[in-house]
Design a protein around this motif. Sequence first.
Motif, short mmCIF file in Angstrom:
data_model
loop_
_atom_site.label_atom_id
_atom_site.label_comp_id
_atom_site.label_asym_id
_atom_site.label_seq_id
_atom_site.Cartn_x
_atom_site.Cartn_y
_atom_site.Cartn_z
N GLY A 295 51.80 80.87 13.88
CA GLY A 295 50.78 81.79 13.38
C GLY A 295 50.27 81.37 12.03
O GLY A 295 50.59 81.97 11.03
N GLY A 296 49.49 80.26 11.99
CA GLY A 296 49.07 79.66 10.72
C GLY A 296 47.97 80.40 10.01
O GLY A 296 47.15 79.78 9.34
N GLY A 297 47.88 81.74 10.18
CA GLY A 297 46.94 82.52 9.40
C GLY A 297 45.50 82.16 9.66
O GLY A 297 45.03 82.10 10.79
N LEU A 298 44.77 81.88 8.58
CA LEU A 298 43.34 81.64 8.63
C LEU A 298 42.98 80.46 9.49
O LEU A 298 41.93 80.43 10.12
CB LEU A 298 42.82 81.42 7.20
CG LEU A 298 41.33 81.09 7.04
CD1 LEU A 298 40.46 82.25 7.56
CD2 LEU A 298 41.00 80.79 5.59
N PHE A 299 43.84 79.45 9.57
CA PHE A 299 43.50 78.20 10.24
C PHE A 299 44.09 78.12 11.64
O PHE A 299 44.27 77.02 12.18
CB PHE A 299 44.01 77.01 9.40
CG PHE A 299 43.57 77.06 7.97
CD1 PHE A 299 42.26 76.77 7.61
CD2 PHE A 299 44.45 77.41 6.97
CE1 PHE A 299 41.84 76.82 6.30
CE2 PHE A 299 44.05 77.46 5.64
CZ PHE A 299 42.74 77.17 5.31
N TYR A 300 44.36 79.24 12.26
CA TYR A 300 45.08 79.24 13.53
C TYR A 300 44.41 80.21 14.50
O TYR A 300 43.96 81.28 14.11
CB TYR A 300 46.54 79.64 13.29
CG TYR A 300 47.46 79.39 14.44
CD1 TYR A 300 48.12 78.17 14.57
CD2 TYR A 300 47.70 80.37 15.39
CE1 TYR A 300 48.99 77.94 15.62
CE2 TYR A 300 48.56 80.14 16.43
CZ TYR A 300 49.21 78.93 16.56
OH TYR A 300 50.07 78.70 17.60
N GLY A 301 44.35 79.82 15.77
CA GLY A 301 43.88 80.71 16.82
C GLY A 301 42.45 81.18 16.63
O GLY A 301 41.57 80.43 16.24
N GLU A 302 42.23 82.47 16.90
CA GLU A 302 40.89 83.04 16.81
C GLU A 302 40.36 83.05 15.38
O GLU A 302 39.15 83.01 15.16
CB GLU A 302 40.89 84.47 17.38
CG GLU A 302 41.26 84.56 18.86
CD GLU A 302 40.30 83.75 19.72
OE1 GLU A 302 39.08 83.75 19.45
OE2 GLU A 302 40.77 83.09 20.68
N ASN A 303 41.27 83.13 14.42
CA ASN A 303 40.83 83.11 13.02
C ASN A 303 40.11 81.81 12.68
O ASN A 303 39.22 81.78 11.82
CB ASN A 303 42.03 83.28 12.08
CG ASN A 303 42.57 84.68 12.08
OD1 ASN A 303 41.87 85.62 12.49
ND2 ASN A 303 43.79 84.86 11.65
N LEU A 304 40.51 80.73 13.35
CA LEU A 304 39.87 79.44 13.10
C LEU A 304 38.39 79.47 13.48
O LEU A 304 37.55 78.93 12.76
CB LEU A 304 40.58 78.34 13.90
CG LEU A 304 39.92 76.95 13.89
CD1 LEU A 304 39.81 76.44 12.46
CD2 LEU A 304 40.72 75.99 14.75
N LEU A 305 38.06 80.14 14.58
CA LEU A 305 36.67 80.24 15.01
C LEU A 305 35.84 81.01 13.98
O LEU A 305 34.70 80.66 13.69
CB LEU A 305 36.58 80.93 16.38
CG LEU A 305 37.43 80.32 17.51
CD1 LEU A 305 37.12 81.03 18.83
CD2 LEU A 305 37.18 78.83 17.64
N ILE A 306 36.43 82.08 13.46
CA ILE A 306 35.74 82.88 12.44
C ILE A 306 35.55 82.06 11.17
O ILE A 306 34.50 82.10 10.53
CB ILE A 306 36.53 84.17 12.14
CG1 ILE A 306 36.64 85.02 13.41
CG2 ILE A 306 35.89 84.96 11.02
CD1 ILE A 306 37.53 86.24 13.26
#
Length: 237
Positions: free
Chosen positions: A46-57
Amino acid sequence: SYVKMYSIKTYQANMSFVLEESKSGVGGLASLAGQFGVDIGSTGQGGGLFYGENLLIFLKSPTLARTVLLTPYDSTSQTSLADRYADIYGYNKAWQKSKTIGKAVNFFNLKGPDRLKDSLLNIITQIVVKKELFVDRPEKKASYVTVSASMRDEMLAKLFCERIVAKAVEIYIQSKTKRLKTNLDRLQNRADSIGAVLNGITYTNAAQQEQILDINPGSRTSTVKAELSGRDKIMLI
């Protein structure tokens, strides 16, 4: 009578990449950074801002787009991507004719607050983010991500698309290496402190060993200080 329709030619630049999200916690921009030749290592699940859906945002954030728009268009002219955009889309001509602006605007090497330029740049940024920059993750299981830029200039679209990804990776690397450097500096400070104490004990122990040679052999307590300082030195080592 008839109405003649004019079609505006646009060019689309695309980038696609796979972000591995393994059980070890290496995912998001960590795997993409590896493709740029930088290995940050495991960053935790769960790398915060740079992980998963947050990366797209993050890839579609106005701040990131603004930063890329201010990068030089090429190495020869005093022009940024924002300047090229304003020229291609006719904004600069409109600004010169405007009663409130009435002049050409250049964004190259923009430093410090500038109310007029900031306002115009924000307008361009919002248009790009909302209408011309597309970030999608069609294959969620494979973490397959596509970044597209659709603009009226072929080279402008290409440069913006490439740099939006490169800048995201750069910010990621900076954030991670800054944290690692902070931890390294903390450990180095502890090592320096322990080293200073160890040096002090070493000198003390040497001095007490010299005193032992001059004391009365019948005095058993005389060697206690030397023994204690020697024990402290061993503990620190």
